[in-house]
Design a protein around this motif. Structure first.
Motif, PDB file in Angstrom:
ATOM      1  N   VAL A 116       0.886  -1.150   0.000  1.00  0.00           N
ATOM      2  CA  VAL A 116       0.000   0.000   0.000  1.00  0.00           C
ATOM      3  C   VAL A 116       0.931   1.208   0.000  1.00  0.00           C
ATOM      4  N   GLU A 117       1.252   1.709  -1.181  1.00  0.00           N
ATOM      5  CA  GLU A 117       2.297   2.716  -1.305  1.00  0.00           C
ATOM      6  C   GLU A 117       1.917   4.035  -0.649  1.00  0.00           C
ATOM      7  N   ASP A 118       0.639   4.332  -0.563  1.00  0.00           N
ATOM      8  CA  ASP A 118       0.228   5.643  -0.076  1.00  0.00           C
ATOM      9  C   ASP A 118      -0.169   5.648   1.391  1.00  0.00           C
ATOM     10  N   PHE A 119       0.117   4.594   2.102  1.00  0.00           N
ATOM     11  CA  PHE A 119      -0.280   4.569   3.514  1.00  0.00           C
ATOM     12  C   PHE A 119       0.764   3.832   4.335  1.00  0.00           C
ATOM     13  N   GLY A 120       1.311   4.487   5.303  1.00  0.00           N
ATOM     14  CA  GLY A 120       2.124   3.779   6.272  1.00  0.00           C
ATOM     15  C   GLY A 120       3.608   4.024   6.230  1.00  0.00           C
ATOM     16  N   ARG A 121       4.161   4.552   5.098  1.00  0.00           N
ATOM     17  CA  ARG A 121       5.587   4.806   5.001  1.00  0.00           C
ATOM     18  C   ARG A 121       6.415   3.625   5.516  1.00  0.00           C
ATOM     19  N   GLY A 122       6.020   2.424   5.099  1.00  0.00           N
ATOM     20  CA  GLY A 122       6.766   1.231   5.471  1.00  0.00           C
ATOM     21  C   GLY A 122       6.281   0.549   6.722  1.00  0.00           C
ATOM     22  N   GLN A 123       5.334   1.165   7.455  1.00  0.00           N
ATOM     23  CA  GLN A 123       4.835   0.564   8.687  1.00  0.00           C
ATOM     24  C   GLN A 123       3.667  -0.386   8.438  1.00  0.00           C
ATOM     25  N   ILE A 124       2.989  -0.228   7.321  1.00  0.00           N
ATOM     26  CA  ILE A 124       1.893  -1.131   6.966  1.00  0.00           C
ATOM     27  C   ILE A 124       2.120  -1.616   5.546  1.00  0.00           C
ATOM     28  N   GLU A 125       2.157  -2.915   5.373  1.00  0.00           N
ATOM     29  CA  GLU A 125       2.241  -3.513   4.045  1.00  0.00           C
ATOM     30  C   GLU A 125       1.126  -4.527   3.886  1.00  0.00           C
ATOM     31  N   VAL A 126       0.853  -4.859   2.643  1.00  0.00           N
ATOM     32  CA  VAL A 126      -0.201  -5.822   2.359  1.00  0.00           C
ATOM     33  C   VAL A 126       0.366  -6.927   1.483  1.00  0.00           C
ATOM     34  N   LYS A 127      -0.030  -8.139   1.809  1.00  0.00           N
ATOM     35  CA  LYS A 127       0.535  -9.298   1.131  1.00  0.00           C
ATOM     36  C   LYS A 127      -0.578 -10.277   0.788  1.00  0.00           C
ATOM     37  N   SER A 128      -0.446 -10.930  -0.337  1.00  0.00           N
ATOM     38  CA  SER A 128      -1.409 -11.951  -0.741  1.00  0.00           C
ATOM     39  C   SER A 128      -0.784 -13.326  -0.512  1.00  0.00           C
ATOM     40  N   ILE A 129      -1.452 -14.158   0.296  1.00  0.00           N
ATOM     41  CA  ILE A 129      -0.911 -15.471   0.665  1.00  0.00           C
ATOM     42  C   ILE A 129      -1.950 -16.557   0.402  1.00  0.00           C
ATOM     43  N   GLU A 130      -1.502 -17.676  -0.156  1.00  0.00           N
ATOM     44  CA  GLU A 130      -2.417 -18.809  -0.378  1.00  0.00           C
ATOM     45  C   GLU A 130      -2.332 -19.764   0.819  1.00  0.00           C
ATOM     46  N   ILE A 131      -3.500 -20.153   1.322  1.00  0.00           N
ATOM     47  CA  ILE A 131      -3.547 -21.075   2.456  1.00  0.00           C
ATOM     48  C   ILE A 131      -3.138 -22.477   1.994  1.00  0.00           C
ATOM     49  N   GLN A 132      -2.095 -23.031   2.612  1.00  0.00           N
ATOM     50  CA  GLN A 132      -1.578 -24.334   2.219  1.00  0.00           C
ATOM     51  C   GLN A 132      -2.092 -25.430   3.157  1.00  0.00           C
ATOM     52  N   SER A 133      -1.994 -26.660   2.695  1.00  0.00           N
ATOM     53  CA  SER A 133      -2.421 -27.813   3.494  1.00  0.00           C
ATOM     54  C   SER A 133      -1.633 -27.868   4.808  1.00  0.00           C
ATOM     55  N   GLY A 134      -2.344 -28.123   5.909  1.00  0.00           N
ATOM     56  CA  GLY A 134      -1.704 -28.197   7.219  1.00  0.00           C
ATOM     57  C   GLY A 134      -1.619 -26.871   7.937  1.00  0.00           C
ATOM     58  N   ALA A 135      -2.150 -25.799   7.319  1.00  0.00           N
ATOM     59  CA  ALA A 135      -2.095 -24.476   7.950  1.00  0.00           C
ATOM     60  C   ALA A 135      -2.942 -24.454   9.219  1.00  0.00           C
ATOM     61  N   LYS A 136      -2.414 -23.805  10.270  1.00  0.00           N
ATOM     62  CA  LYS A 136      -3.097 -23.770  11.564  1.00  0.00           C
ATOM     63  C   LYS A 136      -4.314 -22.837  11.577  1.00  0.00           C
ATOM     64  N   VAL A 137      -4.470 -22.038  10.538  1.00  0.00           N
ATOM     65  CA  VAL A 137      -5.551 -21.051  10.539  1.00  0.00           C
ATOM     66  C   VAL A 137      -6.839 -21.595   9.925  1.00  0.00           C
ATOM     67  N   CYS A 138      -6.799 -22.822   9.425  1.00  0.00           N
ATOM     68  CA  CYS A 138      -7.964 -23.365   8.715  1.00  0.00           C
ATOM     69  C   CYS A 138      -9.115 -23.690   9.670  1.00  0.00           C
ATOM     70  N   ASP A 139     -10.331 -23.458   9.189  1.00  0.00           N
ATOM     71  CA  ASP A 139     -11.577 -23.860   9.865  1.00  0.00           C
ATOM     72  C   ASP A 139     -11.753 -23.241  11.249  1.00  0.00           C
ATOM     73  N   ILE A 140     -11.135 -22.085  11.467  1.00  0.00           N
ATOM     74  CA  ILE A 140     -11.294 -21.367  12.734  1.00  0.00           C
ATOM     75  C   ILE A 140     -11.831 -19.965  12.416  1.00  0.00           C
ATOM     76  N   PRO A 141     -12.944 -19.552  13.031  1.00  0.00           N
ATOM     77  CA  PRO A 141     -13.450 -18.197  12.786  1.00  0.00           C
ATOM     78  C   PRO A 141     -12.383 -17.153  13.121  1.00  0.00           C
ATOM     79  N   LEU A 142     -12.317 -16.099  12.339  1.00  0.00           N
ATOM     80  CA  LEU A 142     -11.280 -15.093  12.552  1.00  0.00           C
ATOM     81  C   LEU A 142     -11.340 -14.489  13.955  1.00  0.00           C
ATOM     82  N   LYS A 143     -12.526 -14.414  14.547  1.00  0.00           N
ATOM     83  CA  LYS A 143     -12.641 -13.850  15.891  1.00  0.00           C
ATOM     84  C   LYS A 143     -11.925 -14.712  16.931  1.00  0.00           C
ATOM     85  N   ASP A 144     -11.729 -16.005  16.629  1.00  0.00           N
ATOM     86  CA  ASP A 144     -11.044 -16.910  17.549  1.00  0.00           C
ATOM     87  C   ASP A 144      -9.588 -17.148  17.150  1.00  0.00           C
ATOM     88  N   LEU A 145      -9.169 -16.489  16.068  1.00  0.00           N
ATOM     89  CA  LEU A 145      -7.820 -16.687  15.554  1.00  0.00           C
ATOM     90  C   LEU A 145      -6.890 -15.621  16.143  1.00  0.00           C
TER      91      LEU A 145
END
Length: 453
Positions: A143-172
């Motif tokens: 995000v070039e216009d926000f954060g001056r290096g303090q906030i970045e955004v990344k696109s990640i694909e969820i892989q098999s065995g990931a600990k974040v699967c099947d858990i509501p974000l509020k509990d993550l």
């Protein structure tokens, strides 16, 4: 808007040219007769000859009634005094260019607050941010216009065995205030909410501090554990180099700085204990060979001499360095370097002056919608990333983020208070003048705008 600029050097001239073309009412204060005359002849702005640190000169230039006051001379002291006086006279927003790290050290006193200046702009630190972004993740989307290096955004694909699967974000429990903004599942784009659950194969857009993003990556992709250290060799212990080393202080980076001045080398060794200091002439091919520059993942030339930076990057590239980048002081060199990228091997050239200009323009000509790179724009489909300010009379002022009834299909991923950006938490309190950045469905934008007005 009415804008007053102090200084007709490269930064001041660049700003005056850009702002005058955008139909702003621009006045430039310059004490040097030759620079003032050149600006009068080449740019459609009003020029006032005089001392920018003089209250009478500031009044003559209209600083008391201006929307933005920009002190952009090469003298930090002049800029601080000038911006402070302008603020006292009535300027709405004041910016001061400051190179010396002394004025950014808040250990004993906050210089920005003491002088009543809205924003200190450090060209070298901003240039270092651009270099650090590329080193942290060469394939990142920022995000070039926000954060001056303090906030970045990344696109990640969820892989098999990931600990974040099947858990509501509020509990993550994600470390470092990481925020998940979008979830792409098959051909559907979802604005994440508290009840969203992630599945293997989902493509998630994640916001956060670069170090937190790196630490979190293993939660989404277990195979990323145990990544090898990234070696970074920096030519010269300049202000840009020091800022860059601090930005890359994460243990995953192995940093070396080559500095020819022995006393400066010893002083930096004390200031940067995690950095390996090498005393030597980094422009010497023999020194580069002895230090095995060819094995470096990144070679960054940060000397004040542009020709030295260019030639040393060329040598590092020929020796086998995987990525070469440099800082450039003459902005007109950048276009040439971009055209010769293949032959020189220079992947990125940053200019402190251009970085400072862009930082100021970000606030003066701020657009409501942040445009991302094409690849991400395709992913977000019918959703937008929007940045806006909190108005003084907004109903959200002085409220915690968690207590505000935000529109559906809207998630906050950034919060900036007093020009300090961070990823937000539910306990953050919004103040008048703060900026927020959100991912929101196109059909809900009007609701968000109404909420923040």
């Amino acid at each position: 808007m009415k804008i007053v600029i102090v200084g007709a050097g490269e930064v001041g001239t660049h700003l005056s040219e850009t702002l005058s073309v955008a139909d702003h009412d621009v006045t430039v204060i310059e004490r040097d007769e030759a620079l003032a005359q050149t600006l009068t002849e080449t740019v459609d702005v009003r020029v006032v000859k005089g001392n920018g640190s003089s209250a009478s000169t500031l009044l003559k230039a209209g600083a008391s009634k201006c929307d933005f006051f920009l002190a952009m001379t090469s003298s930090d002291e002049t800029n601080l005094v000038s911006a402070s006086l302008a603020k006292a006279l009535g300027a709405k927003k004041t910016f001061a260019r400051a190179h010396d790290a002394t004025y950014r050290d808040n250990t004993l006193i906050n210089h920005q607050r003491h002088f009543g200046i809205d924003h200190l702009v450090n060209p070298e630190a901003l240039a270092a941010v651009e270099l650090a972004k590329r080193i942290r993740n060469p394939g990142r989307v920022a995000v070039e216009d926000f954060g001056r290096g303090q906030i970045e955004v990344k696109s990640i694909e969820i892989q098999s065995g990931a600990k974040v699967c099947d858990i509501p974000l509020k509990d993550l429990k994600l470390p470092g205030n990481i925020r998940i903004g979008l979830v792409q599942r098959d051909d559907t784009n979802i604005v994440a909410n508290a009840n969203t659950t992630l599945k293997v194969g989902d493509q998630v857009t994640v916001f956060g501090h670069p170090d937190s993003l790196f630490e979190t990556k293993a939660l989404f992709d277990p195979s990323s554990k145990g990544s090898k250290k990234i070696s970074v060799t920096i030519l010269s212990g300049s202000e840009i180099a020091i800022s860059l080393a601090r930005l890359l202080s994460n243990p995953r980076f192995k940093i070396r700085i080559i500095e020819r001045d022995l006393k400066h080398c010893e002083a930096l060794a004390e200031r940067l204990p995690s950095v390996t200091m090498i005393h030597g002439d980094g422009t010497s091919l023999r020194v580069l060979e002895e230090e095995e520059i060819g094995h470096s993942d990144f070679f960054v030339a940060c000397r004040k001499d542009d020709e030295d930076n260019i030639m040393t990057c060329l040598q590092a590239f020929k020796l086998g360095a995987k990525h070469t980048m440099l800082a450039i002081n003459r902005a007109d060199y950048i276009e040439i370097l971009e055209k010769l990228n293949t032959n020189l091997g220079v992947e990125l050239a940053v200019s402190p002056r251009i970085a400072a200009t862009n930082e100021v323009l970000r606030y003066i000509g701020k657009k409501p919608f942040i445009q991302l790179e094409d690849s991400v724009r395709e992913e977000i489909d019918n959703n937008f990333i929007i940045e806006l300010d909190i108005a003084e009379k907004s109903s959200v002022v002085d409220k915690k983020i968690r207590d505000i009834e935000w529109p559906e299909e809207c998630v906050l991923v950034g919060h900036e208070h007093n020009y300090m950006p961070r990823t937000p938490t539910g306990d953050d309190i919004l103040r008048a003048g703060d900026s927020i950045i959100a991912i929101i469905c196109k059909s809900r934008i009007k609701e968000l705008l109404k909420l923040t007005k």
